[in-house]
Design an enzyme around this catalytic site. Sequence first.
Site, PDB file in Angstrom:
ATOM      1  N   SER A  40      13.855  88.356  35.363  1.00 50.28           N
ATOM      2  CA  SER A  40      14.893  88.314  36.398  1.00 50.28           C
ATOM      3  C   SER A  40      15.618  89.648  36.360  1.00 50.28           C
ATOM      4  O   SER A  40      16.713  89.777  35.863  1.00 50.28           O
ATOM      5  CB  SER A  40      15.854  87.154  36.147  1.00 50.28           C
ATOM      6  N   HIS A 155      12.783  81.552  34.039  1.00 50.75           N
ATOM      7  CA  HIS A 155      12.227  81.474  32.684  1.00 50.75           C
ATOM      8  C   HIS A 155      11.578  80.138  32.361  1.00 50.75           C
ATOM      9  O   HIS A 155      11.148  79.902  31.236  1.00 50.75           O
ATOM     10  CB  HIS A 155      13.310  81.757  31.647  1.00 50.75           C
ATOM     11  N   GLU A 164      20.101  80.220  31.889  1.00 49.34           N
ATOM     12  CA  GLU A 164      20.325  80.126  30.444  1.00 49.34           C
ATOM     13  C   GLU A 164      21.561  79.306  30.095  1.00 49.34           C
ATOM     14  O   GLU A 164      22.637  79.529  30.651  1.00 49.34           O
ATOM     15  CB  GLU A 164      20.490  81.535  29.842  1.00 49.34           C
ATOM     16  N   GLU A 205      12.248  81.831  26.659  1.00 46.75           N
ATOM     17  CA  GLU A 205      13.116  82.314  25.595  1.00 46.75           C
ATOM     18  C   GLU A 205      13.280  81.293  24.475  1.00 46.75           C
ATOM     19  O   GLU A 205      14.212  81.389  23.665  1.00 46.75           O
ATOM     20  CB  GLU A 205      14.466  82.745  26.173  1.00 46.75           C
ATOM     21  N   ASP A 243      24.256  81.808  31.467  1.00 45.35           N
ATOM     22  CA  ASP A 243      23.771  82.901  32.316  1.00 45.35           C
ATOM     23  C   ASP A 243      23.054  82.260  33.499  1.00 45.35           C
ATOM     24  O   ASP A 243      21.841  82.046  33.456  1.00 45.35           O
ATOM     25  CB  ASP A 243      22.825  83.844  31.565  1.00 45.35           C
ATOM     26  N   GLU A 285      27.736  84.758  32.428  1.00 42.09           N
ATOM     27  CA  GLU A 285      27.063  86.011  32.793  1.00 42.09           C
ATOM     28  C   GLU A 285      26.435  85.848  34.178  1.00 42.09           C
ATOM     29  O   GLU A 285      25.885  84.783  34.489  1.00 42.09           O
ATOM     30  CB  GLU A 285      25.988  86.271  31.732  1.00 42.09           C
ATOM     31  N   ASP A 312      25.293  91.505  34.206  1.00 38.38           N
ATOM     32  CA  ASP A 312      23.945  91.889  33.755  1.00 38.38           C
ATOM     33  C   ASP A 312      23.207  92.568  34.914  1.00 38.38           C
ATOM     34  O   ASP A 312      23.210  93.800  35.021  1.00 38.38           O
ATOM     35  CB  ASP A 312      23.203  90.645  33.247  1.00 38.38           C
ATOM     36  N   LYS A 337      21.151  95.976  27.759  1.00 36.27           N
ATOM     37  CA  LYS A 337      19.700  95.900  27.549  1.00 36.27           C
ATOM     38  C   LYS A 337      19.149  97.325  27.572  1.00 36.27           C
ATOM     39  O   LYS A 337      19.278  98.023  28.587  1.00 36.27           O
ATOM     40  CB  LYS A 337      19.046  95.109  28.692  1.00 36.27           C
ATOM     41  N   HIS A 365      18.283  90.799  24.374  1.00 36.92           N
ATOM     42  CA  HIS A 365      16.819  90.902  24.444  1.00 36.92           C
ATOM     43  C   HIS A 365      16.392  90.836  25.924  1.00 36.92           C
ATOM     44  O   HIS A 365      17.239  90.749  26.811  1.00 36.92           O
ATOM     45  CB  HIS A 365      16.200  89.725  23.678  1.00 36.92           C
ATOM     46  N   LYS A 388      22.564  88.236  22.223  1.00 38.82           N
ATOM     47  CA  LYS A 388      21.771  87.088  22.666  1.00 38.82           C
ATOM     48  C   LYS A 388      20.295  87.444  22.537  1.00 38.82           C
ATOM     49  O   LYS A 388      19.843  88.498  22.980  1.00 38.82           O
ATOM     50  CB  LYS A 388      22.145  86.627  24.083  1.00 38.82           C
TER      51      LYS A 388
HETATM   52  P1  PGA Z   1      15.259  88.865  31.888  1.00 41.32           P
HETATM   53  O1  PGA Z   1      16.409  87.800  31.664  1.00 41.32           O
HETATM   54  O2  PGA Z   1      14.969  89.528  30.606  1.00 41.32           O
HETATM   55  O3  PGA Z   1      14.125  88.022  32.407  1.00 41.32           O
HETATM   56  O4  PGA Z   1      15.779  89.820  32.923  1.00 41.32           O
HETATM   57  C1  PGA Z   1      17.445  87.944  30.745  1.00 41.32           C
HETATM   58  C2  PGA Z   1      18.781  87.838  31.413  1.00 41.32           C
HETATM   59  O5  PGA Z   1      18.878  87.633  32.642  1.00 41.32           O
HETATM   60  O6  PGA Z   1      19.794  87.985  30.739  1.00 41.32           O
HETATM   61 ZN    ZN Z   2      21.227  87.804  32.539  1.00 42.49          ZN
END
Ligand code: PGA
Ligand code: ZN
Length: 420
Positions: A40, A155, A164, A205, A243, A285, A312, A337, A365, A388
């Site tokens: 995503s 996911h 999440e 995840e 999230d 998030e 994010d 990230k 991650h 996370k």
């Molecule tokens: P992604 O998701 O690694 O698939 O982008 C993680 C997140 O959205 O925090």
């Molecule tokens: Zn996110």
Amino acid sequence: RIERLHAVEILDSRARPTLSVTLTTADGLRVRAGVPSGASTGTREAVELRDDDPEHFGGQGVARAVAHVNGEMAEALTGRSFSTFAEVDAELIALDGTDAKSRLGANAVIGVSLAAARAQATAAGREMWQCLAEVAEVAPRLPVPHFNVVNGGAHAANQLDFQEFMIAPLGAPSLPEAVRAGAEVYARLKARLARGGYAIGLGDEGGFAPAIDRPEEVLRLLVEAITDAGYTPGRDGIALALDPAASEFRTPEGRYRIAGDELTSDQLIDRYEEMCDRFPVWSIEDGLGEDDWTGWTRLTARLGDRIQLVGDDIFVTNPAIITEAIDRKVANSALIKVNQIGTVTETLEAMRICRVAGYTQMVSHRSGETEDTFIADLAVGTGCGQLKSGAPARGERVAKYNRLIEISDAEPALPYGIVR
Ligand code: PGA
Ligand code: ZN
């Protein structure tokens, strides 16, 4: 001095190709780095280079990115001496020459950047987190692990729109106790889901992916599982974090589709407020979409004093975007990230900007991961207090939490948790 730089196509946790980069120095020191990959993704992220060759991993191959490391990047860097990874990063940024690292590929660039950082720490006889703490000039601390125990959205194959649902042992006395709490609640949640007749298969995840569509139903189950495991739901014990990854369920008309309902930004904000009233949610998030900046300012005005609001997809670890967001009072926290921006140096810069502005940071991650544990050291070394890395299950997720336990064991004096 860099003697050799070499990349190879390996697999990530979703059976998709990614890069492993090995850097060898003239002293015979050898380090390697694995590159993560998201599902995503934010539209303004640094560009991950894929081959688009249908004959090779269904178009997902990274042979071109690998060739860039072994060709152009190796030519530019081998035989040269660098005293810091920042020098290597500056070289990489100049060599690529684009804003979004789209020429060489952000996956190629971050692989080399991570390896260079690791080489600097190893050459100095330091742990990665110690080296990062020195570079960032902050006091290191062990982060609160945010375990993603229920997966939805991009996911998982269930009908849950929110991506999440995390448990965060904010009140744990130490990092190992926090990890134990995460694992114990995970086990209780699994038992509860099984008793309720839900499938207990896992999402990308490592969280469960039950056939539930309403987010409130999941939050209720989490509070019950926390209680089952003998912990206190809430900020003094185990809090909840979400999230939703709202860009993924935003309609072309600018509404948000959740379990069949179509909500405006303000209706969704109302819904978040209700969730915070009913459940111990401490952090949300990507509560709104990455293009909904006006919605974000209202969300921040409504809930920003009460909970952490993490950007994010809207921030993509980009120092310039975060600076604009701070200016416009959007969110109060940033997700971090490394592959969203492409170098360790720029990642540290994004975190510095947050620190100065009083925005919290959560190191993260990606949903596609390798066994690489750099982000555990990044969270510790920058003292941000939050990491996370998915559920307390699946090797690539657990590797990060286990790395934190090793650091905690080796350095018992390190404080744990967020600074309050
Ligand atoms: P992604 O998701 O690694 O698939 O982008 C993680 C997140 O959205 O925090
Ligand atoms: Zn996110």
